[in-house]
Design an enzyme around this catalytic site. Sequence first.
Site, short mmCIF file in Angstrom:
data_model
loop_
_atom_site.label_atom_id
_atom_site.label_comp_id
_atom_site.label_asym_id
_atom_site.label_seq_id
_atom_site.Cartn_x
_atom_site.Cartn_y
_atom_site.Cartn_z
N LYS A 131 36.97 -11.91 55.87
CA LYS A 131 38.23 -11.31 55.87
C LYS A 131 38.95 -11.05 54.45
CE LYS A 131 39.45 -16.37 55.52
NZ LYS A 131 40.21 -17.38 56.36
N ARG A 188 49.55 -23.68 62.47
CA ARG A 188 49.83 -22.42 62.02
C ARG A 188 49.35 -21.56 63.03
NH1 ARG A 188 45.37 -21.10 57.53
NH2 ARG A 188 44.28 -21.03 59.34
N TYR A 242 54.04 -14.96 25.37
CA TYR A 242 55.35 -14.83 26.05
C TYR A 242 55.98 -16.13 25.94
CZ TYR A 242 54.83 -9.78 27.24
OH TYR A 242 54.86 -8.60 27.65
N MET A 250 50.33 -9.16 31.47
CA MET A 250 49.89 -8.23 32.74
C MET A 250 48.41 -7.56 32.24
SD MET A 250 51.95 -5.04 34.15
CE MET A 250 53.26 -5.80 34.49
C1 LIG Z 1 39.03 -18.27 56.44
C2 LIG Z 1 38.73 -19.23 57.45
C3 LIG Z 1 37.45 -19.73 57.75
C4 LIG Z 1 36.50 -19.87 56.49
O1 LIG Z 1 36.84 -20.77 55.59
P1 LIG Z 1 36.09 -21.12 54.28
O2 LIG Z 1 36.68 -22.22 53.73
O3 LIG Z 1 36.39 -19.83 53.38
O4 LIG Z 1 34.65 -21.01 54.63
C5 LIG Z 1 36.95 -20.30 58.70
N1 LIG Z 1 37.90 -20.38 59.85
C6 LIG Z 1 39.31 -19.97 59.91
C7 LIG Z 1 40.27 -19.95 61.00
C8 LIG Z 1 39.76 -19.21 58.55
O5 LIG Z 1 40.85 -19.01 58.54
#
Ligand SMILES: *Cc1c(COP(=O)(O)O)cnc(C)c1O
Length: 378
Positions: free
Chosen positions: A45, A143, A264, A317
Amino acid sequence: MEKRLHVTDLDRTPGRLTIDLRALADNWRALARRAAPGQCAAVVKANAYGIGLEQAAPTLWAAGARAFFVAQLDEGVAARRLLPDEAEIYVLNGLETGTDPADYAAHRLKPVIGSAGELERWSDSEAHGASPCAIHLDTGMSRLGFESLPALRKAMERRGATRAVDLLMSHFVSSEIPSDPINAAQIAQFEDARAAFPHLRASLANSSGVFLPDRPIYDLARPGYALYGGNPTPGEANPMLPVVTLTVAIQQTRWVEAGATCGYNGQWTAKRRNRLATLLAGYADGLPRGAGATDAKEGAEVVIAGRRCPLVGRVSMDLCVADVTDLPEDAVKPGDRAEFFGAAANLDDFAQRSGTIGYQVLSSLGARYRREYVPSVR
Ligand SMILES: *Cc1c(COP(=O)(O)O)cnc(C)c1O
């Protein structure tokens, strides 16, 4: 006609990312060995945690990964273009609002479904003919996912639901803290769900979950962060190889007198005569604004000429500043480079000292950096 950047122009880019696809492949293989006899997926992702989906997805496939997880529908569409037809691609956000099951089926994407309404839409459509979905039971994150096992059971009683689903999953709240009692509570809840749906493959462990003493790996592990070199066992030695190296060029050095401030709002004050080096990257490149030391707290360090040097003052920045007082004067000059993380400096350490986590540092890696990929072919 549009003026194109020449390679030599790119070579001058002050911020450079080196992304080691050999290390990525080795990390996947190491996690797959730990997950055996279960299967090991790859979570890609957010543009493969910032390193580049286009390079990461084919590398992970070549290493042996056959199941992939993205967050969003569009990421799934992009992953499908990069991966062979046989690849399983799950979309963690489920049937996103404003989308249609047909949008998933067209690319043989498998939504991770977390409500009765979503499951109804999926099983009533023809979409699952192309690829069954996953169902997600919430065991503590509050969630996404079905709120309870009875709610999930009820939704699964609906006609057509069973054949529309092939994977049962949940997600850890605190797997990077093995002593947290919530791990055992989540595993127990997940075991109940597994007993209720014995025909489904099961998936619970993220990166740190793979390293929990109970080994809650089941049929499919879902590591992300550890693939990219993050430490899945904080407080212990990192079992993974570093994948991402960030170096940034020094533009100027200067001596400042005791009492001078840097950056800053003058948040850092020199306590002695200090030599400062100005680096050509800032928060617009994804560096945490709070990475520098202030008079109230310590900050992160970068490695210059083999030595750890603290960042000082608020990150700007486009710029940040390192304290190089303790290096020999001739060891630091404009054009030299500072390593933020990689083999010499540790990603998790940099993130922690910056007040964040490595996940955020990686997924924020800036668009202005020049990216160099070390190929995975051996
Ligand atoms: C992002 C995610 C993972 C991977 O988690 P890591 O801690 O990066 O290994 C696995 N399952 C779900 C549902 C996630 O959102």
